[in-house]
Design an enzyme around this catalytic site. Structure first.
Site, mmCIF file in Angstrom:
data_model
loop_
_atom_site.group_PDB
_atom_site.id
_atom_site.type_symbol
_atom_site.label_atom_id
_atom_site.label_comp_id
_atom_site.label_asym_id
_atom_site.label_seq_id
_atom_site.Cartn_x
_atom_site.Cartn_y
_atom_site.Cartn_z
ATOM 1 N N HIS A 97 79.132 7.913 -18.915
ATOM 2 C CA HIS A 97 80.334 8.369 -18.200
ATOM 3 C C HIS A 97 79.982 8.659 -16.741
ATOM 4 O O HIS A 97 79.673 9.789 -16.368
ATOM 5 C CB HIS A 97 80.928 9.620 -18.858
ATOM 6 N N HIS A 125 89.824 7.561 -21.073
ATOM 7 C CA HIS A 125 89.772 9.010 -20.895
ATOM 8 C C HIS A 125 90.879 9.665 -21.732
ATOM 9 O O HIS A 125 91.916 9.061 -22.007
ATOM 10 C CB HIS A 125 90.012 9.384 -19.435
ATOM 11 N N ASP A 157 81.391 12.551 -11.998
ATOM 12 C CA ASP A 157 81.442 12.302 -10.550
ATOM 13 C C ASP A 157 80.485 13.243 -9.816
ATOM 14 O O ASP A 157 80.914 14.242 -9.243
ATOM 15 C CB ASP A 157 82.873 12.508 -10.024
ATOM 16 N N GLU A 201 91.043 16.060 -21.394
ATOM 17 C CA GLU A 201 90.418 16.994 -20.456
ATOM 18 C C GLU A 201 91.515 17.755 -19.724
ATOM 19 O O GLU A 201 91.633 18.971 -19.850
ATOM 20 C CB GLU A 201 89.494 16.294 -19.459
#
Length: 366
Positions: free
Chosen positions: A14, A202, A284, A205
């Site tokens: 990821h 995804h 990220d 979240e």
């Protein structure tokens, strides 16, 4: 005596293309292209992000991400990002990286989505050739765009599908979970499924357990990016376990985006104890300030001992699309790591501290 998490062989499943950049790289690219970066990427790094679970917080995160992405304007820039991501992951013990990219973001600067993807694939082959790490590519559609664009990307991904470094190995769906209907993207995922690609959307979240359930029902994924909020509904948690889906849990992302206010709240233990395979990811690093090894360190802080960390590493390797020969070597490396401190993957220049990863076999012609 605890073992170094950097020495533990693992897979990184990821990691977003733009978000993988080193902060020095984005600053260098910005200077080279005459682009002014937001202060949060110049003097205040890593940025303090508002809660992305509300619209204003997500807007701030997206604004910074878009500012970084605007600095990527050439083939050389794109190759640099792939190369540095692979180097950073290899240094932290990753044997396999699946880097996620939406080629439409970079197409205007290199002649279209096909050249944009092929640049990433070509550099992935090149960096895999020295044997430190293998790199596969996940093509990701965006929830912010029309589902028909997702079908176009799925066909492009299918054209480049394969099971070697430098191939497209998966198809994903990213960006704000609150945009678009999951069911509308099912035709794109059906195209990817027929091509044999891993399905890695995804979900779960920014939105709760229902987001995970909809992803299971409509997209039939192999892995789900994040999925942590499945713990909010025991039935959904059981459904994930029954489906055998791997969750790509990114503790640093969860805390930075305000999904959880403290690292201790990330429900990693509950997910693992429910029998769900977990692959830790950095998501990220450019915006969250932590890379892959830090996610394993966070798991250790959550009470995972070395055996528990090894289990997480094995889940990442087994949930990946890495070639079998590479997976077998990496799994053997996990056993060596557990056998005693200093076993397993050696860091660059580590002398006789450990055995380096098995070299990647010569790649077939593109």
């Amino acid at each position: 005596m605890t073992r170094a998490v950097e020495d533990l062989p693992k897979a990184h499943l990821h990691l977003h293309f733009t978000g993988s950049m080193r902060i020095d790289t984005v600053r260098d690219l910005a200077a080279g292209h005459g682009i002014r970066l937001p202060d949060a990427l110049v003097t205040g790094w890593p940025p303090r992000l508002a809660r992305a679970t509300d619209e204003r917080g997500w807007f701030r995160f997206q604004r910074l991400y878009d500012a970084a992405r605007s600095c990527v304007r050439s083939e050389a820039d794109m190759r640099r990002i792939v190369r540095e991501a692979a180097q950073d992951d290899a240094t932290e013990g990753s044997r396999w990286l699946e880097i996620q990219v939406d080629p439409t973001s970079y197409a205007p600067f290199v002649g279209g989505i096909t050249p944009a993807l092929e640049i990433v694939l070509d550099e992935a082959r090149a960096v895999s050739a020295d044997g430190r790490i293998g790199v596969g590519v996940v093509v990701a559609a965006s929830r912010m765009r029309h589902p028909l664009e997702a079908r176009t990307l799925a066909r492009l991904a299918a054209h480049h599908a394969g099971d070697e470094p430098g191939d497209v190995v998966g198809f994903g769906l990213s960006n704000d979970e609150r945009r678009g209907l999951v069911a509308d993207f099912a035709p794109a995922f059906a195209i990817a499924r027929r091509a044999g690609l891993a399905l890695v959307p995804h979900g779960g979240e920014l939105l709760g357990a229902q987001s995970v359930m909809e992803t299971l029902e409509h997209l039939h994924p192999d892995r789900i990016g994040h999925g942590v909020r499945s713990v909010e509904d025991p039935q959904v948690l059981d459904a994930v376990a029954e489906a055998g889906v791997t969750l790509e849990v990114c503790p640093g992302s969860n805390v930075a985006l305000g999904v959880y206010s403290d690292p201790a709240e990330v429900p990693l233990r509950r997910i693992v104890d429910s029998g769900i395979p977990v692959a830790l990811g950095a998501d990220d690093p450019l915006l969250f300030g932590s890379r892959l090894a830090a996610q394993y360190a966070a798991a250790r802080d959550l009470g995972f001992d070395d055996e528990g960390l090894a289990r997480l590493a094995r889940s990442s390797l087994e949930g990946s699309r890495m070639p079998r020969r590479l997976r077998a070597a990496a799994l053997a490396g996990v056993d060596e790591w557990l056998a005693g401190p200093g076993s397993g993957l050696a860091k660059p220049g580590a002398g006789d501290r450990g055995r380096p990863p098995e070299p990647v076999a010569p790649l077939r012609p593109a």
